[in-house]
Design an enzyme around this catalytic site. Structure first.
Site: not given
Ligand code: ACO
Length: 427
Positions: A316, A373
């Site tokens: 998140h 979720d």
């Molecule tokens: N699985 C594996 N790795 C992940 C995940 C995941 N679900 N989420 C983040 N990471 C990793 C990224 O690869 C990144 O790694 P790095 O630093 O080695 O490059 C690090 O964690 C940070 O991730 P970002 O994408 O920069 O974080 P951001 O805050 O931009 O994105 C998001 C947040 C979009 C929610 C992301 O965690 C994601 O895609 N999650 C999966 C989708 C999801 O569950 N969305 C629902 C969000 S809650 C809502 O809207 C109700």
């Protein structure tokens, strides 16, 4: 000097620029850089607004490090366990919880406003049978604007309230109709004798005429436990400060467009799987993983920097601790496990993923916890709600948040058209 200030120094010529620091009631203070471009001739660069506050707000507060969420100052745990979704809606819109009479009036008004203009029903038939309900929902919400053009110019509190109550009441009907159209079955009209949440479940499930499924024992009623579970899910989704879809709603509000068009845009933004679409993707992913034995393979894929695979329902932007909404749903899952028949293979896979991820250094070091979720899908599946309706259910819960944020934007004299700048790197 009226405020504490934050100083920027341009190291090219040692020019100093002072900006006021604004302090809110909770959360980080902000540096007010509204005159930054005028003063320096430069823009700031912040893709995804990771460090930018786009407004002042009194609606919702999140402390992502602590895993804390409050609506109008009240902790989400209290709202989810001691109050109904409609009380939460009233709270968001009116800044205070309703008394018994206010709640009864609010409830009755929503029941009566749940009907759609008959003309709007034609729109549903324009969509193919296999249309995703989110596409139909977004289009029908835009179309609704044309039935209520008086909401384009709102002048007083009563008009704000009428506009808000109308959309909160109608969205479940639109969502249920979008679903029934996708099955090719006739619509069930709202029933003023049913509560908000029971009405939605009935419009989803009933046969024409409003009768429920008939078993050898008699008519299968919607169970109280089902209403309670869905009502809690609505409450947990009601608002979430300046998330992606709310930012879209405020952005559309900033152009002076109709409020229902702004909400339709929020619906479109929510659909993506990085946002509200994640609840549908979580279950699709659990189904794809298929068995507890395959979990480790997929965890390895999620950790591989060269593989785009991500664990849906993890991570998140704001929460760097357990999402408090996820904690509440996890408890609800445990509590309703027997009554809802939650002991499924899907749940076993989900538990294994959760177990591994919470003890794995990749997830711990990045502060990736299960989000809301991750838990909604299992409960919604037990309520016999198909995957394609998971995100529409998020929409039903969030409509009150979007409309409250729309109103706050309109009342804020500091509001301006949303128009970010760019760093041009083309030819
Ligand atoms: N699985 C594996 N790795 C992940 C995940 C995941 N679900 N989420 C983040 N990471 C990793 C990224 O690869 C990144 O790694 P790095 O630093 O080695 O490059 C690090 O964690 C940070 O991730 P970002 O994408 O920069 O974080 P951001 O805050 O931009 O994105 C998001 C947040 C979009 C929610 C992301 O965690 C994601 O895609 N999650 C999966 C989708 C999801 O569950 N969305 C629902 C969000 S809650 C809502 O809207 C109700």
């Amino acid at each position: 000097m009226p405020h504490d200030t934050f100083t920027f120094i341009d190291n090219r010529d040692n020019t100093r620029y002072d900006y006021p620091i604004l302090t809110g009631k909770r959360g980080p203070s902000v540096v007010d850089i509204r005159s930054f471009f005028k003063d320096t001739g430069m823009f700031t660069y912040d893709p995804g607004f990771t460090s930018t506050a786009s407004c002042k707000s009194t609606i919702t507060f999140i402390d992502g490090a602590k895993g804390e969420l409050r609506y109008r100052g009240i902790p989400i745990e209290e709202l989810a366990t001691k109050h109904s979704y409609l009380e939460t809606c009233y709270l968001l819109l009116n800044e205070t919880l309703p008394n018994a009479e206010q709640l009864a009036d609010f409830d009755l008004e929503l029941r009566h406003r749940a009907f759609l203009h008959e003309g709007l029903l034609n729109l549903f038939h324009a969509f193919p049978d296999n249309a995703h309900p989110m596409a139909t929902l977004s289009a029908a919400t835009t179309a609704l604007a044309s039935f209520y053009d008086t909401h384009l110019e709102i002048n007083d509190e009563a008009e704000y309230q009428e506009m808000a109550r109308r959309i909160i009441a109608k969205i479940p009907t639109i969502a249920a109709y979008a679903y029934r159209h996708s099955l090719g079955i006739p619509f069930i009209y709202p029933d003023v004798d049913l509560s908000f949440t029971e009405n939605f479940l009935t419009m989803m499930r009933a046969y024409p005429g409003g009768k429920m499924h008939r078993t050898i024992e008699g008519e299968a009623k919607i169970r109280d436990v089902e209403i309670r579970a869905l009502d809690t899910i609505f409450t947990l989704h009601a608002d979430h400060e300046q998330n992606a879809s709310t930012t879209v709603v405020r952005g559309v509000a900033s152009t002076g467009a109709h409020p229902y068009v702004a909400i339709a845009s929020g619906i479109a933004a929510l659909w993506g799987r990085a946002h509200g679409g994640a609840n549908e993707s979580v279950i699709a992913q659990l189904e794809m993983i298929g068995s507890v034995d395959n979990v480790e393979t997929y965890i390895a894929k999620a950790k591989d920097p060269n593989d785009p695979f991500r664990l849906m329902g993890f991570g998140h932007r704001v929460y760097k601790n357990f999402d408090p909404r996820a904690r509440i749903l996890k408890e609800l899952q445990d509590e309703l496990r027997e009554e809802l028949g939650l002991d499924t293979e899907l749940m076993a896979i989900a538990r294994r993923i959760e177990e591994i991820a919470l003890s794995d250094d990749y997830f711990i070091s990045r502060k990736l916890y299960p989000n809301i979720d991750f838990y909604t899908g299992v409960i919604l599946t037990a309520l016999k709600i198909p995957k394609s309706m998971f995100t529409p259910i998020f929409v039903i819960g969030r409509t009150v948040g979007w409309v409250t944020q729309w109103i706050e934007f309109k009342k804020d004299t500091a509001s301006k058209i949303a128009r970010p700048r760019q760093l041009y790197i083309g030819d």
